[in-house]
Motif scaffolding. Structure first.
Motif, PDB file in Angstrom:
ATOM      1  N   VAL A 434       0.807  -1.345  -0.024  1.00  0.00           N
ATOM      2  CA  VAL A 434       0.178   0.224  -0.273  1.00  0.00           C
ATOM      3  C   VAL A 434       1.137   0.916  -0.086  1.00  0.00           C
ATOM      4  N   SER A 435       0.285   2.656  -0.498  1.00  0.00           N
ATOM      5  CA  SER A 435       1.354   3.339  -1.043  1.00  0.00           C
ATOM      6  C   SER A 435       1.649   4.029   0.590  1.00  0.00           C
ATOM      7  N   HIS A 436       3.463   4.038   0.713  1.00  0.00           N
ATOM      8  CA  HIS A 436       3.233   3.865   2.155  1.00  0.00           C
ATOM      9  C   HIS A 436       3.071   5.559   2.959  1.00  0.00           C
ATOM     10  N   ASP A 437       1.866   6.373   2.614  1.00  0.00           N
ATOM     11  CA  ASP A 437       1.560   7.594   3.204  1.00  0.00           C
ATOM     12  C   ASP A 437       0.203   7.229   3.692  1.00  0.00           C
ATOM     13  N   SER A 438      -0.487   6.017   3.338  1.00  0.00           N
ATOM     14  CA  SER A 438      -1.476   6.107   3.413  1.00  0.00           C
ATOM     15  C   SER A 438      -1.390   4.646   4.706  1.00  0.00           C
ATOM     16  N   GLY A 505      13.125   2.008 -11.819  1.00  0.00           N
ATOM     17  CA  GLY A 505      13.669   3.374 -11.871  1.00  0.00           C
ATOM     18  C   GLY A 505      12.492   4.281 -11.576  1.00  0.00           C
ATOM     19  N   GLN A 506      11.017   4.578 -11.554  1.00  0.00           N
ATOM     20  CA  GLN A 506      10.190   4.733 -11.458  1.00  0.00           C
ATOM     21  C   GLN A 506       9.871   4.803  -9.788  1.00  0.00           C
ATOM     22  N   ALA A 507       9.936   3.574  -9.274  1.00  0.00           N
ATOM     23  CA  ALA A 507       9.205   3.031  -7.976  1.00  0.00           C
ATOM     24  C   ALA A 507      10.653   4.133  -6.686  1.00  0.00           C
ATOM     25  N   ALA A 508      11.907   3.837  -7.180  1.00  0.00           N
ATOM     26  CA  ALA A 508      13.256   4.383  -6.455  1.00  0.00           C
ATOM     27  C   ALA A 508      13.210   6.203  -6.869  1.00  0.00           C
ATOM     28  N   GLU A 509      12.847   6.949  -7.741  1.00  0.00           N
ATOM     29  CA  GLU A 509      13.052   8.333  -7.983  1.00  0.00           C
ATOM     30  C   GLU A 509      11.279   8.705  -7.426  1.00  0.00           C
ATOM     31  N   GLN A 510      10.724   7.815  -6.583  1.00  0.00           N
ATOM     32  CA  GLN A 510       9.111   8.805  -6.237  1.00  0.00           C
ATOM     33  C   GLN A 510       9.298   8.076  -5.157  1.00  0.00           C
ATOM     34  N   SER A 511       9.802   6.954  -4.733  1.00  0.00           N
ATOM     35  CA  SER A 511      10.293   6.556  -3.687  1.00  0.00           C
ATOM     36  C   SER A 511       8.738   6.163  -2.645  1.00  0.00           C
ATOM     37  N   GLU A 512       8.665   4.750  -3.987  1.00  0.00           N
ATOM     38  CA  GLU A 512       6.951   4.510  -3.959  1.00  0.00           C
ATOM     39  C   GLU A 512       7.082   2.911  -4.641  1.00  0.00           C
ATOM     40  N   PRO A 513       7.557   2.043  -3.091  1.00  0.00           N
ATOM     41  CA  PRO A 513       8.129   0.824  -3.352  1.00  0.00           C
ATOM     42  C   PRO A 513       6.499  -0.545  -4.115  1.00  0.00           C
TER      43      PRO A 513
END
Ligand code: ARG
Length: 575
Positions: A434-438, A505-513
């Motif tokens: 789940v997105s880290h901020d939820s 690349g995008q997951a790292a760039e946006q800090s979104e595993p």
């Protein structure tokens, strides 16, 4: 570059420049997945408006200007460009990814130094479930950045300093070092803290001793420092047990607790005051970063030194940010910390800017971690109300996993190894997906389910492919194809896998595993359909089809395993 969406973007941009002039070379062609084809480009509509021309006419012009294009294009509706990729292009790209040890994942050039502040439990209290999530998400970000070729500096900003340590050290002396060490190593930090607290609140003489101890600790008295080390070493040994069980990459070399900044605090304050960034207000030294006001509309202070001369959380963070930029030479600093600290970090970053300690070339980011909730939707607690011990929680996951995988004729050692991988994988994947901020509901039944977007389902998908190779009697690394796409299920799977590299690349760039989780989930779902539609080992399957399908299996397995590894989710050989 193999990601179809990126390849198509480039090609359509070239066509735009060709048809409408070089000033259009950077326009976003708006390539999106489509219901009617593989992709659609939506740029013609917006461009037509600006050029005051008919959208379909613009779309036709783009189509006419496409060259070296790996697919067919149709203009449809008001001016959509529907794009269907050539099978031969997908085949050769898939073949390329299969042969590439990095599976299409690039390297960032020039590489960056990324400081990642994560885990950061508090020594004086229990390492609680909230820290579980910062640990797991932070570790995945560290793995992602390292894989992309960045230099990662892990910083475990332990809460290992401050006034409670007077009380804790006195309690340690009271119960004896040996007993204290035993308790702390067993993860009884909360009990230890509470026992000290009870004495502190009820026993004047103890309170007095604790106060004196805080002063001797702050003055660096050797015997007090020794006792502090006894306390901290035992505590860190417990943290390390948790890290080890979880397979988290943090080591003692990454410890950079609050105590580390202690010797820098005075200079931090002096420099802030001398430069005018901080001023004395009501006796306290404060930075008033622009744009922050309290409920009374008055400027909000970040207190760097309290009016009694004491330092606090913000003092340490000001010293830390300067150290990370100046000494560690960070290009990017990620603070993987609970979202309830959002205001604190916004103010620290703003204050550091005021002080000139955070140049525009360095980005400081708070990767906000949402609160962990119980099934009842409230902050996660045990039934008796206190927060649950992390080690107990992890053990419960392993016990439940043991029950779930029971009885496949494995010996004891194999079974417990699998149970550990499944249990820890389930906990970690649930945190990451789940997105880290939820906010996040801790639900063992759901996280351990063998279907859906769960760790066990992804692990099961890889185990299933492994078993095909065992039955085929060949190693996955020997399945080289060639990949030939016949069935739509094969085509869909292969096309999807081409996107792995850019997604990482995008997951790292946006800090979104969690986007990586979603990608792997889609991979497993496409794999399931492929299994249903496309037999691999049945005797009637022609040899070239079999070779192609085995190669596709090998590629899928490689992507799943690489993806899970970047998440820090272990992959058992069998399940
Ligand atoms: N120990 C803190 C807590 O448990 C987290 C520290 C986060 N990092 C930092 N640089 N402030 O809330």
């Amino acid at each position: 570059m193999t990601d179809p969406q990126i390849v198509l973007t480039e090609r359509v941009q070239q066509a735009l420049a060709h048809a409408f002039g070089p000033e259009h070379a950077d326009a976003d062609p708006l390539i999106r997945p489509s219901q009617f084809a593989d992709f659609q480009a939506n740029v013609a509509m917006s461009l037509a408006k600006r050029l005051r021309r008919a959208p379909r006419e613009v779309a036709e012009a783009i189509k006419g200007a496409l060259s070296d294009f790996p697919g067919t294009v149709e203009v449809s509706g008001p001016g959509f460009l529907n794009i269907t990729l050539d099978d031969s292009w997908i085949e050769s790209e898939a073949q390329r990814v299969l042969a590439d040890p990095r599976l299409g994942v690039g390297s960032i050039t020039p590489s960056q130094t990324v400081v990642i502040d994560y885990s950061a439990p508090n020594a004086a209290k229990e390492m609680h479930v909230g820290h579980l999530r910062t640990t797991i998400v932070g570790d995945s970000l560290a793995r992602l950045h390292e894989h992309l070729g960045n230099t990662v500096i892990r910083q475990n900003h332990l809460g290992d300093w401050g006034t409670p340590f007077g009380m804790l050290i006195e309690h340690l002396l009271d119960i004896g070092e040996e007993t204290a060490v035993e308790q702390l190593e067993a993860g009884m930090g909360t009990e230890f803290y509470q026992a000290a607290r009870v004495k502190f609140d009820g026993d004047e003489a103890f309170k007095q001793r604790a106060r004196v101890r805080v002063t001797t600790l702050q003055s660096g008295d050797p015997e007090t420092m020794r006792l502090w080390h006894v306390f901290m070493d035992a505590t860190v040994r417990y943290f390390n047990k948790v890290y080890q069980l979880l397979g988290v990459t943090l080591t003692d070399a990454d410890l950079a607790g609050e105590s580390m900044y202690n010797p820098m605090l005075q200079k931090t304050c002096d420099d802030l005051e001398a430069s005018g960034a901080a001023v004395i207000s009501d006796g306290a030294l404060c930075v008033f970063p622009p744009g922050f006001t309290g409920s009374d509309d008055k400027p909000l202070p970040l207190i760097i030194r309290k009016s009694d001369g004491g330092y606090g959380y913000a003092s340490t963070d000001m010293a830390a940010i300067r150290y990370r930029v100046h000494d560690l030479k960070a290009d990017r600093i990620l603070y993987v910390v609970g979202s309830e600290q959002a205001l604190h970090f916004r103010m620290v970053f703003a204050a550091a800017q005021v002080a000139g300690w955070l140049p525009d070339t360095v980005s400081a980011e708070h990767v906000q971690i949402g609160m962990m909730l119980g099934k009842d939707g409230r902050r996660f607690k045990t039934r008796s109300g206190e927060s649950i011990k992390l080690m107990d929680l992890l053990q419960e996951a392993i016990d439940r996993a043991t029950a779930a995988i029971s009885d496949r004729g494995y010996d004891e050692a194999t079974r417990s190894e699998i149970a550990r991988a499944v249990g820890m994988g389930a906990v970690k994947y649930a945190d990451l997906s789940v997105s880290h901020d939820s906010e996040y509901v801790l639900d063992f039944d759901r996280m351990l389910a063998f279907t859906g977007n769960t760790g066990p389902y992804m692990q099961y998908a890889t185990a299933r492919i492994r078993s095909i190779f065992r039955r085929a009697g060949i190693e996955p690394s020997d399945a080289k194809g060639p990949i030939l796409l016949g069935d739509p299920a094969e085509r869909a799977l292969a096309l999807h896998l081409l996107g792995f590299g850019s997604l990482v690349g995008q997951a790292a760039e946006q800090s979104e595993p969690h986007r990586l989780c979603a990608f792997l989930y889609e991979t497993s779902s496409l794999l399931s359909t492929f299994y249903e539609q496309c037999p691999v080992l049945r005797p009637e399957v022609p040899p070239e089809t079999r070779a192609s399908r085995l190669a596709l299996c090998a590629l899928t397995m490689a992507v799943l395993e690489a993806g899970l590894d970047l998440l820090g989710v272990p992959v058992p050989e069998r399940m």
